[in-house]
Design a protein around this motif. Structure first.
Motif: not given
Length: 185
Positions: A76-99
């Protein structure tokens, strides 16, 4: 004796991500993030189903048991490519995934996410979105299976082909008989 608004707020603090921010800063300062994290991944180019199987298998190896919830969290973290609040595309953040995974995997989070990220980078450059290492491993398995059991697949293919030809011939004959019956009536 009742609770005032301040008392409830002190007793039930809301999660605001401060702990994640502190851990991320600490990991950045200690150099615990892999260098490959600097390269962005375009998840839409990746065969997510294949990667999902790898994630589940690898997490089972690390934990010693299958954890579907953790596997789904990662996917799910990998699949979240849109920001829920703004609806803009976002890139997958590996640092956040590691945290996020540090709470589950502890010291194994860093090597797991680094390995995953390198596979994702390889997969996005591969023609079918599957890491080359997976394709090579599958090729080796097929070669080993052929070596063990002989070359039965060719014989199976020939038998299926003959069967299909017979079926087509029967269908043709049945169609011709129905045409002859219709013409004679």
């Amino acid at each position: 004796m009742g609770f005032g608004a301040g008392d409830i707020k002190d007793k039930f603090r809301t999660y605001d991500g401060d702990a994640d921010k502190r851990l991320r800063k600490k990991l950045e300062q200690s150099g615990k993030f892999d260098e490959s994290f600097k390269t962005p991944v375009r998840i839409e180019k990746i065969n997510v189903e294949v990667m999902g199987r790898w994630v589940a298998e690898r997490l089972a190896e690390l934990l010693g048991f299958e954890d579907d919830v953790l596997s789904e969290l990662v996917m799910n973290m990998l699949a979240q490519t849109r920001d829920a609040k703004t609806g803009q595309d976002k890139r997958v953040d590996p640092q956040q995934l590691q945290v996020q995974l540090t709470g589950f995997l502890n010291k194994q989070a860093q090597p797991f996410v680094a390995e995953l990220w390198k596979l994702l980078l390889d997969a996005q450059d591969a023609p079918h979105g599957i890491p080359r290492a997976f394709v090579e491993r599958k090729k080796q398995e097929l070669v080993a299976r052929r070596a063990e059991g002989g070359d039965d697949r060719r014989g199976d293919r020939r038998a299926r082909s003959r069967s299909r030809s017979r079926d087509r011939g029967r269908d043709r004959e049945a169609a011709q008989r129905s045409v002859v019956r219709a013409a004679s009536n």
